[in-house]
Design an enzyme around this catalytic site. Structure first.
Site, PDB file in Angstrom:
ATOM      1  N   VAL A 126       1.093  -1.097  -0.016  1.00 33.81           N
ATOM      2  CA  VAL A 126       0.075   0.182   0.143  1.00 33.81           C
ATOM      3  C   VAL A 126       0.716   1.468  -0.493  1.00 33.81           C
ATOM      4  O   VAL A 126       1.827   0.811   0.808  1.00 33.81           O
ATOM      5  CB  VAL A 126      -0.971  -0.085   1.192  1.00 33.81           C
ATOM      6  N   CYS A 127       0.520   2.521  -0.624  1.00 35.63           N
ATOM      7  CA  CYS A 127       1.127   3.553  -0.352  1.00 35.63           C
ATOM      8  C   CYS A 127       2.902   3.095  -1.122  1.00 35.63           C
ATOM      9  O   CYS A 127       3.505   2.431  -1.578  1.00 35.63           O
ATOM     10  CB  CYS A 127       0.926   4.143   0.109  1.00 35.63           C
ATOM     11  N   ALA A 128       3.399   3.855   0.046  1.00 34.58           N
ATOM     12  CA  ALA A 128       4.996   3.753  -0.116  1.00 34.58           C
ATOM     13  C   ALA A 128       5.135   1.942   0.149  1.00 34.58           C
ATOM     14  O   ALA A 128       6.316   2.277   0.384  1.00 34.58           O
ATOM     15  CB  ALA A 128       5.700   4.733   0.789  1.00 34.58           C
ATOM     16  N   THR A 146       3.391   3.501  -7.156  1.00 32.00           N
ATOM     17  CA  THR A 146       3.472   3.659  -5.606  1.00 32.00           C
ATOM     18  C   THR A 146       2.865   5.093  -5.332  1.00 32.00           C
ATOM     19  O   THR A 146       1.681   5.936  -6.400  1.00 32.00           O
ATOM     20  CB  THR A 146       4.579   4.300  -4.818  1.00 32.00           C
TER      21      THR A 146
END
Length: 339
Positions: A126-128, A146
């Site tokens: 998730v994300c970073a 990302t």
């Protein structure tokens, strides 16, 4: 380093003969992780389990200790990583943290990612969290995404990685990466649909009051939200007025008169502060409003009228030119998470 065993699970309900085994979902939390990166996907799988999906959810950390998220919220975890004798893992989820984008990884995180990845059917970030997957060597030669703010950094740090800056989520084989923060919910819904079918995923989306599939990519997020606030007072007022009433007359002549500027001067200000022309900005805001109306079940005719786009045909041409789909096809996307 010896890994503690997880506590014994509650006694399960009787299982019918031949019933499929539950899918074990592991969220690997760590110090400094973003809270929504952790809780957003877990809410999706928890809702899916409540609505009949075959999921068991585990919140773990590399060493079994409780973790403090970036917001300061303290999370108690089930245990450290499940040992090799535990039931097979289905999905491992890795949240993000700002420190990961700077190449700073909490102790034991990369080893934990490698270990869990070797024991699971699929791995998702998730994300970073993509930086942790890449740092663990899982994304070499792969496609990924990302948070839009960090796509260039991820690509520069891992040259063999093909980074898609506009995707909500990317699948490459058994590896999944998602965009900023709330995109973890989109990804989790897609995983539920792949496991249990669109019917259950749709019920989860309704339960959580979220899109079954978010429209567009990261670049499709709110036009005003992704436009830097201009320093020019008159231009700021115009942007607010356009966002408040997309269907009004926002022709160059009318906008220039409201700002007390010449059309040429106004065009220069728009280009300098928004990167586009007045007409281009108005069109983007109207398109975004049309996307919302269509997603909420409005007809193409009413959508074209209420957004100032005009006719059905103008709406159709705009969607094809800017999104590559017709309005009807766009509406249909909300019936599935499949891209």
């Amino acid at each position: 380093m010896p890994l503690p065993s997880p506590p014994p699970p509650p006694r399960p309900a009787p299982v019918r003969h031949g019933a499929p085994a539950a899918r074990h979902i592991v969220m690997l939390a760590f110090e400094g992780a973003r809270l929504l990166d952790v809780t957003g996907p877990l809410e999706v799988f928890s809702a899916a389990a409540r609505l009949g999906g075959r999921y068991e959810i585990h919140l773990c950390s590399p060493d079994g200790s409780a973790v403090t998220t970036a917001s300061g919220t303290r999370l108690a975890v089930d245990a450290g990583m499940p040992e090799s004798g535990a039931p097979p893992l289905d999905t491992v989820l890795v949240p993000g943290a700002e420190e990961l984008t700077q190449g700073r990884f909490p102790p034991g995180l990369l080893d934990a990612v490698r270990t869990l990845a070797g024991r699971s059917r699929r791995v998702a970030s998730v994300c970073a969290g993509a930086f942790a997957l890449a740092g663990a060597g899982l994304l070499d030669g792969r496609r990924a995404t990302t948070h839009w703010r960090h796509t260039a950094t991820l690509a520069a740090r891992h040259p063999t990685l093909s980074v898609d800056p506009d995707a909500i989520y990317v699948r490459d084989g058994h590896l999944f990466t998602s965009a900023g923060v709330s995109a973890g919910i989109d990804l989790a819904l897609a995983l539920v649909e792949a496991d249990e079918g669109p019917g259950l995923a749709r019920e989860v989306a309704r339960d959580l009051v979220v899109f079954m599939q978010r429209p567009g990519g990261q670049s499709q997020f709110s036009v005003p939200a992704r436009t830097p606030r201009p320093r020019h007072d008159a231009l700021r007022a115009l942007l607010d007025e356009i966002a408040a009433d997309p269907a009004a007359d926002h022709s160059n002549t009318v906008l220039a008169a409201k700002a007390g500027l010449s059309p040429r001067h106004l065009a220069r200000l728009f280009r300098e502060h928004t990167g586009t022309t007045p007409a281009g900005y108005v069109e983007a805001v109207r398109l975004e409003a049309a996307q919302t109306l269509l997603a909420n079940g409005e007809s193409a005719t009413a959508t074209a009228r209420r957004t100032g786009i005009g006719s059905d045909e103008t709406l159709r041409r705009l969607f094809l030119r800017r999104l590559g789909v017709t309005p009807s096809a766009y509406r249909a996307r909300f019936c599935t998470t499949t891209r």
